[in-house]
Design a protein around this motif. Structure first.
Motif, mmCIF file in Angstrom:
data_model
loop_
_atom_site.group_PDB
_atom_site.id
_atom_site.type_symbol
_atom_site.label_atom_id
_atom_site.label_comp_id
_atom_site.label_asym_id
_atom_site.label_seq_id
_atom_site.Cartn_x
_atom_site.Cartn_y
_atom_site.Cartn_z
ATOM 1 N N ARG A 2 0.811 -1.214 0.000
ATOM 2 C CA ARG A 2 0.000 0.000 0.000
ATOM 3 C C ARG A 2 0.850 1.272 0.000
ATOM 4 O O ARG A 2 0.524 2.239 -0.665
ATOM 5 N N ARG A 32 -0.911 -5.049 2.518
ATOM 6 C CA ARG A 32 -2.129 -5.839 2.705
ATOM 7 C C ARG A 32 -1.744 -7.302 2.547
ATOM 8 O O ARG A 32 -1.075 -7.682 1.591
ATOM 9 N N ASN A 33 -2.167 -8.123 3.491
ATOM 10 C CA ASN A 33 -1.928 -9.561 3.409
ATOM 11 C C ASN A 33 -2.892 -10.138 2.383
ATOM 12 O O ASN A 33 -4.099 -10.176 2.613
ATOM 13 N N ASP A 34 -2.387 -10.605 1.246
ATOM 14 C CA ASP A 34 -3.246 -11.187 0.209
ATOM 15 C C ASP A 34 -3.173 -12.713 0.201
ATOM 16 O O ASP A 34 -3.631 -13.354 -0.736
ATOM 17 N N LEU A 35 -2.605 -13.289 1.253
ATOM 18 C CA LEU A 35 -2.552 -14.747 1.364
ATOM 19 C C LEU A 35 -3.889 -15.282 1.861
ATOM 20 O O LEU A 35 -4.739 -14.528 2.337
ATOM 21 N N LYS A 36 -4.059 -16.595 1.805
ATOM 22 C CA LYS A 36 -5.306 -17.211 2.253
ATOM 23 C C LYS A 36 -5.269 -17.542 3.743
ATOM 24 O O LYS A 36 -6.155 -18.210 4.253
ATOM 25 N N GLU A 59 2.847 -21.081 0.039
ATOM 26 C CA GLU A 59 1.866 -21.250 -1.039
ATOM 27 C C GLU A 59 2.554 -21.468 -2.375
ATOM 28 O O GLU A 59 1.904 -21.437 -3.406
ATOM 29 N N ARG A 61 4.675 -19.481 -3.850
ATOM 30 C CA ARG A 61 4.922 -18.248 -4.603
ATOM 31 C C ARG A 61 6.411 -18.094 -4.895
ATOM 32 O O ARG A 61 7.261 -18.580 -4.178
ATOM 33 N N LEU A 118 0.870 -13.051 -10.483
ATOM 34 C CA LEU A 118 -0.108 -12.461 -9.571
ATOM 35 C C LEU A 118 -0.075 -10.944 -9.632
ATOM 36 O O LEU A 118 -1.099 -10.284 -9.559
ATOM 37 N N ARG A 119 1.134 -10.392 -9.746
ATOM 38 C CA ARG A 119 1.247 -8.931 -9.875
ATOM 39 C C ARG A 119 2.662 -8.544 -10.300
ATOM 40 O O ARG A 119 3.622 -9.270 -10.071
ATOM 41 N N ASP A 121 5.000 -4.973 -10.048
ATOM 42 C CA ASP A 121 5.053 -3.621 -9.510
ATOM 43 C C ASP A 121 6.491 -3.120 -9.499
ATOM 44 O O ASP A 121 7.414 -3.845 -9.860
#
Length: 153
Positions: A2, A32-36, A59, A61, A118-119, A121
């Motif tokens: 963020r 932000r935690n985008d993990l499950k 996971e 990644r 996934l992204r 940046d």
């Protein structure tokens, strides 16, 4: 991520362009935690460092990052400060190291366990030169733009 702010000065014991500032009432790293699942954050410190370690369930990644060249070099110039705790009317010069300032960009791609992107940046870091500073006590006004040092309690 963020929000991220690099340290003002380049600190060579951090990976170039991957440092982040954490400060009371100042700039902070926000993510932000985008993990499950939840993550565990542990902190540790010494007299000179503050470190955060992040733990979670793997996971699969994969993160690929590249650091660009140092660009937009800037030389030291006199800066000015007011120290409310200094003797009344005092003026002193604190020398900097003379290190040059520069900008650097880190490109990052995050892949999921299935290999899909996934992204993507990038992080831009702008490091200032380590300049000398003329420090003024109360009752004196610096000749140019200045910052105020925190009071020593």
């Amino acid at each position: 991520m963020r929000e991220r702010h690099n340290h003002n000065l380049y600190l060579s014991h951090y990976p170039l362009g991957r440092d982040a500032t954490v400060s009371w009432d100042g700039p902070d790293l926000k993510f932000r935690n985008d993990l499950k699942h939840a993550i565990l954050i542990k902190s540790s410190y010494t007299d000179a460092t503050l470190t955060f370690a992040f733990y979670g369930t793997p996971e699969g990644r994969r993160v690929v990052s590249t650091t660009g060249p140092k660009v937009n070099w800037r030389g030291p110039q006199m800066s000015y400060a007011v120290d409310p705790s200094a003797p009344y009317g005092s003026v002193k010069v604190v020398s900097g190291s003379g290190e040059l300032g520069f900008d650097v960009t880190v490109q990052r791609t995050v892949y999921g366990g299935d290999g899909k992107v996934l992204r993507r940046d990038h992080f831009v870091s702008a490091y200032i030169p380590d300049s000398p500073t003329t420090v003024y006590g109360p009752g004196r006004r610096p000749p140019g733009p200045y910052f105020v040092l925190p009071s020593r309690a």
